[in-house]
Enzyme design. Structure first.
Site, PDB file in Angstrom:
ATOM      1  N   PRO A 133       0.802  -1.228   0.000  1.00 40.95           N
ATOM      2  CA  PRO A 133       0.000   0.000   0.000  1.00 40.95           C
ATOM      3  C   PRO A 133       0.831   1.272   0.000  1.00 40.95           C
ATOM      4  O   PRO A 133       0.385   2.302  -0.512  1.00 40.95           O
ATOM      5  CB  PRO A 133      -0.830  -0.147   1.274  1.00 40.95           C
ATOM      6  CG  PRO A 133      -1.011  -1.630   1.416  1.00 40.95           C
ATOM      7  CD  PRO A 133       0.317  -2.205   0.985  1.00 40.95           C
ATOM      8  N   HIS A 266      13.239  -4.545   6.925  1.00 39.73           N
ATOM      9  CA  HIS A 266      13.584  -5.931   6.623  1.00 39.73           C
ATOM     10  C   HIS A 266      15.100  -6.136   6.703  1.00 39.73           C
ATOM     11  O   HIS A 266      15.875  -5.206   6.460  1.00 39.73           O
ATOM     12  CB  HIS A 266      13.103  -6.314   5.219  1.00 39.73           C
ATOM     13  CG  HIS A 266      11.711  -5.871   4.913  1.00 39.73           C
ATOM     14  ND1 HIS A 266      10.624  -6.298   5.641  1.00 39.73           N
ATOM     15  CD2 HIS A 266      11.224  -5.034   3.954  1.00 39.73           C
ATOM     16  CE1 HIS A 266       9.528  -5.740   5.147  1.00 39.73           C
ATOM     17  NE2 HIS A 266       9.870  -4.965   4.134  1.00 39.73           N
TER      18      HIS A 266
END
Length: 296
Positions: A133, A266
């Site tokens: 998104p 990440h």
């Protein structure tokens, strides 16, 4: 480079290791039936628990239920060859496009550009493409105003599945729903579906148990895991996380299409380490550098 001393260009598929890993993965995560939210696995009235936010839920209303896929798109089907295409700069001048296009099933990450400038290196065949998104917010104003540019971008992916993590964080839900309604309104052949947060939680636990802990899985790791559960022969492209090319040590851009830095949410290096271990075991083939003329 120490990593490259472990990388075997003459990769050999090891069916026993593949079957063992797939069995463990599917037992833990049940990707065939759970990867995507459907009307079968998430009935009307269900409280969907967000996988990225504790104690956050979203109740399935009749309107929301209509947006769910009627059945699992990956159920009872195994593809022979799957290409999972990351967006790393290592794909520049790789000539991997033809090899990627030759795969039976192709998964791409985060709405990458596929124009003629990139086709030779990354191909254009697409069966599944993901979209965070954040990309919809940054590139398409969250689909709150002009929506045609988003629909035009989706033409690059044909009649693929667009997979959205609508229920990872509460902020993801409204923009993901706008993507669904936009595609429907414009009559796009692309069909939007939602990652099942139950599947993503199971996937996180699966990799945590194998030592990949403390970080949220990247989209690349998620779809590579999905492919490993669905395909008998998985090839990864564009997953090199380091700033220098593994063969010539020349500098690489962060992505094959730009040099914008990625998110720090990440641990790409740790993820690649785990993928490299699977490469060493003949479970998945990680492509680094140029592709050969023969894709076998």
């Amino acid at each position: 480079m120490q990593v490259m001393r472990r990388y075997n260009r003459k990769w050999t598929k090891q069916d026993n290791n593949i079957n063992r890993f797939r069995s463990e993965l599917n037992h833990s995560c049940q990707g065939e039936s759970e990867a995507i939210i459907t009307q079968e696995n998430t009935p009307l009235g269900t409280l969907i628990e967000y996988d990225g936010e504790n104690k956050k839920h979203f109740k399935v209303t009749s309107q929301l239920f209509k947006t769910f896929s009627k059945e699992q798109p990956f159920k009872n089907f195994t593809w022979k060859t799957c290409a999972v295409v990351g967006n790393g700069g290592i794909l520049v001048n790789s000539s991997c496009g033809e090899e990627i296009n030759s795969a039976e099933f192709v998964i791409r990450c985060n709405l990458p550009p596929l124009g003629d400038n990139y086709k030779k290196d990354v191909g254009n065949k697409t069966d599944v493409v993901t979209a965070n998104p954040s990309i919809l917010l940054e590139k398409f104003e969250g689909l709150t105003e002009l929506r045609r540019p988003f629909v035009e971008r989706m033409r690059d992916y044909g009649d693929s599945l667009l997979v959205l993590p609508a229920f990872s964080y509460t902020a993801n839900t409204p923009v993901s729903l706008r993507a669904v309604y936009t595609l429907q309104e414009f009559g796009s052949p692309t069909r939007a579906v939602f990652f099942n947060p139950r599947y993503l939680r199971s996937l996180a636990k699966f990799w945590t148990a194998r030592g990949l802990a403390g970080w949220r899985l990247s989209t690349g790791a998620m779809v590579a895991s999905l492919a490993l559960g669905l395909c008998s022969d998985v090839r990864l492209y564009g997953f090199w996380p380091h700033p220098l090319h593994p063969h010539g040590c020349q500098p690489l851009t962060n992505h094959y299409y730009d040099d914008k830095p990625g998110t720090r949410a990440h641990n790409m290096g740790a993820e690649f380490e785990h993928l490299l271990r699977l490469h060493e075991k003949g479970v998945v083939k990680v492509h680094l550098g140029k592709c050969s003329a023969d894709p076998r």
